[in-house]
Scaffold this active site. Structure first.
Site, PDB file in Angstrom:
ATOM      1  N   SER A   1       6.112   7.321  -5.223  1.00 19.34           N
ATOM      2  CA  SER A   1       5.760   5.910  -5.110  1.00 19.34           C
ATOM      3  C   SER A   1       7.020   5.099  -5.344  1.00 19.34           C
ATOM      4  O   SER A   1       7.872   5.479  -6.159  1.00 19.34           O
ATOM      5  CB  SER A   1       4.716   5.545  -6.176  1.00 19.34           C
ATOM      6  OG  SER A   1       4.673   4.142  -6.364  1.00 19.34           O
TER       7      SER A   1
ATOM      8  N   HIS B   1       7.533   8.087   2.584  1.00 20.52           N
ATOM      9  CA  HIS B   1       7.763   7.274   3.780  1.00 20.52           C
ATOM     10  C   HIS B   1       8.415   8.116   4.887  1.00 20.52           C
ATOM     11  O   HIS B   1       8.068   7.995   6.054  1.00 20.52           O
ATOM     12  CB  HIS B   1       8.674   6.089   3.456  1.00 20.52           C
ATOM     13  CG  HIS B   1       8.119   5.122   2.452  1.00 20.52           C
ATOM     14  ND1 HIS B   1       8.673   4.967   1.202  1.00 20.52           N
ATOM     15  CD2 HIS B   1       7.072   4.258   2.512  1.00 20.52           C
ATOM     16  CE1 HIS B   1       7.999   4.027   0.537  1.00 20.52           C
ATOM     17  NE2 HIS B   1       7.018   3.597   1.293  1.00 20.52           N
TER      18      HIS B   1
HETATM   19  P1  AMP Z   1       4.355   1.127   0.610  1.00 19.50           P
HETATM   20  O1  AMP Z   1       5.792   0.960   1.004  1.00 19.50           O
HETATM   21  O2  AMP Z   1       4.152   1.607  -0.783  1.00 19.50           O
HETATM   22  O3  AMP Z   1       3.502  -0.048   0.998  1.00 19.50           O
HETATM   23  O4  AMP Z   1       3.819   2.329   1.497  1.00 19.50           O
HETATM   24  C1  AMP Z   1       3.997   2.350   2.897  1.00 19.50           C
HETATM   25  C2  AMP Z   1       3.226   3.506   3.456  1.00 19.50           C
HETATM   26  O5  AMP Z   1       3.685   4.729   2.885  1.00 19.50           O
HETATM   27  C3  AMP Z   1       1.710   3.417   3.149  1.00 19.50           C
HETATM   28  O6  AMP Z   1       0.988   3.822   4.300  1.00 19.50           O
HETATM   29  C4  AMP Z   1       1.569   4.392   2.011  1.00 19.50           C
HETATM   30  O7  AMP Z   1       0.274   4.956   1.934  1.00 19.50           O
HETATM   31  C5  AMP Z   1       2.587   5.452   2.370  1.00 19.50           C
HETATM   32  N1  AMP Z   1       2.991   6.221   1.193  1.00 19.50           N
HETATM   33  C6  AMP Z   1       3.351   5.754  -0.034  1.00 19.50           C
HETATM   34  N2  AMP Z   1       3.580   6.769  -0.891  1.00 19.50           N
HETATM   35  C7  AMP Z   1       3.344   7.916  -0.194  1.00 19.50           C
HETATM   36  C8  AMP Z   1       3.413   9.312  -0.526  1.00 19.50           C
HETATM   37  N3  AMP Z   1       3.745   9.734  -1.741  1.00 19.50           N
HETATM   38  N4  AMP Z   1       3.096  10.201   0.448  1.00 19.50           N
HETATM   39  C9  AMP Z   1       2.743   9.799   1.686  1.00 19.50           C
HETATM   40  N5  AMP Z   1       2.677   8.498   2.061  1.00 19.50           N
HETATM   41  C10 AMP Z   1       2.976   7.571   1.135  1.00 19.50           C
END
Ligand code: AMP
Length: 273
Positions: free
Chosen positions: A182, A34
């Site tokens: 993640s 993030h």
């Molecule tokens: P989330 O909070 O999991 O819904 O993710 C929010 C944003 O962060 C989304 O656009 C995801 O694709 C991105 N994101 C999650 N994990 C990663 C990572 N390891 N590297 C880059 N972006 C990420």
């Protein structure tokens, strides 16, 4: 500048400026992945808005909505460190009227690959992203390549519904040993975490090959010798998520999803043939 935290749409309206706005939508439990998106937004927009919202619409009835990590205080610290201007952290009641009727459909593309395992997930995701776009009115929105089918569908929504927003894709941030960051990694026991490395190992084994059939075979071999419960391993066109033929030339994505213990993880690598 002080970080402004808006917990509802009125607060967001007050905080939003007329400068160029870059939005980073998240579900919180922020990590280095993030952070990298926020840094990209910081470099591209004059005002950076991070939304933090665990969207009930994109979780299936047997999924982890209730136990999804919620760590707002730590998230706000990260946002302050990264020079975010506004955090928008609404409640589900503020986002969704009880009598709501209309939502976004991801179409057929929302029913394949990840969408086949998680029915309704992409409709729920696109609905909240469109609502966030309408509430924040960003010029730019940054999404991770980590969720490759999500990114592809958001690009499609912007084209199909004529949204005046530039979508920026950001590369996946990984731990030193290859595990993609993640928010769900915090569910992993140390044994799970070790087993989860088979995901990125499989992707790397695939990426070392040169033909689609060899890519699939090499990745499958690694997964077969792991303890993971694999949902899918696919080699697809990054724009449509349709499987690519063996004679394929161009950009592709090797994508995998698997359960590690009780935790479901996804990962992918972009490839060029
Ligand atoms: P989330 O909070 O999991 O819904 O993710 C929010 C944003 O962060 C989304 O656009 C995801 O694709 C991105 N994101 C999650 N994990 C990663 C990572 N390891 N590297 C880059 N972006 C990420």
């Amino acid at each position: 500048m002080e970080l402004i935290v808006a917990h509802d749409r009125a607060g967001l309206d007050k905080a939003r400026s007329s400068r160029s706005v870059a939005l980073v939508p998240t579900m919180g439990a922020l990590h280095e992945g993030h952070r990298s998106l926020i840094r990209m937004a910081r470099a591209m927009g004059e005002q950076v808005v991070v939304s933090i919202f665990v969207n009930p619409l994109q979780f299936g009835p047997d999924e982890d909505y209730a136990r999804y990590p919620r760590t707002l205080a730590a998230d706000l610290e990260i946002c302050a460190e990264e020079g975010v201007d506004v955090v928008f952290a609404p409640s589900p009641d503020d986002m969704y009227r009880p009598d709501r009727q209309v939502s976004v459909s991801a179409g057929e593309m929302g029913t394949i690959v990840e969408g086949a395992v998680r029915p309704g997930h992409f409709d729920g995701m696109l609905t909240v992203v469109l609502k966030l776009f309408n509430l924040v009115r960003p010029d730019i929105a940054v999404f991770g390549q980590k969720d490759a089918q999500q990114l592809a569908l958001i690009r499609r929504m912007v084209v199909d519904l004529d949204l005046p927003i530039e979508i920026v894709g950001a590369p996946t941030v990984r731990e030193g040993d290859g595990l993609a960051l993640s928010s769900r990694n915090r569910y992993l026991t140390s044994d799970d975490r070790h087993a989860a490395l088979a995901l990125s190992r499989a992707l790397r084994a695939g990426a070392a090959e040169r033909e689609p059939s060899a890519v699939r075979a090499a990745a499958r071999e690694v997964l077969a010798s792991s303890s993971l419960e694999v949902d899918y391993l696919v080699l697809v066109d990054p724009a449509t998520f349709a499987e690519v033929p063996d004679s394929y030339r161009g950009e592709a994505v090797l994508a995998v999803a698997a359960k590690v213990g009780s935790t479901r993880l996804i990962d992918n690598l972009p490839l060029t043939f």
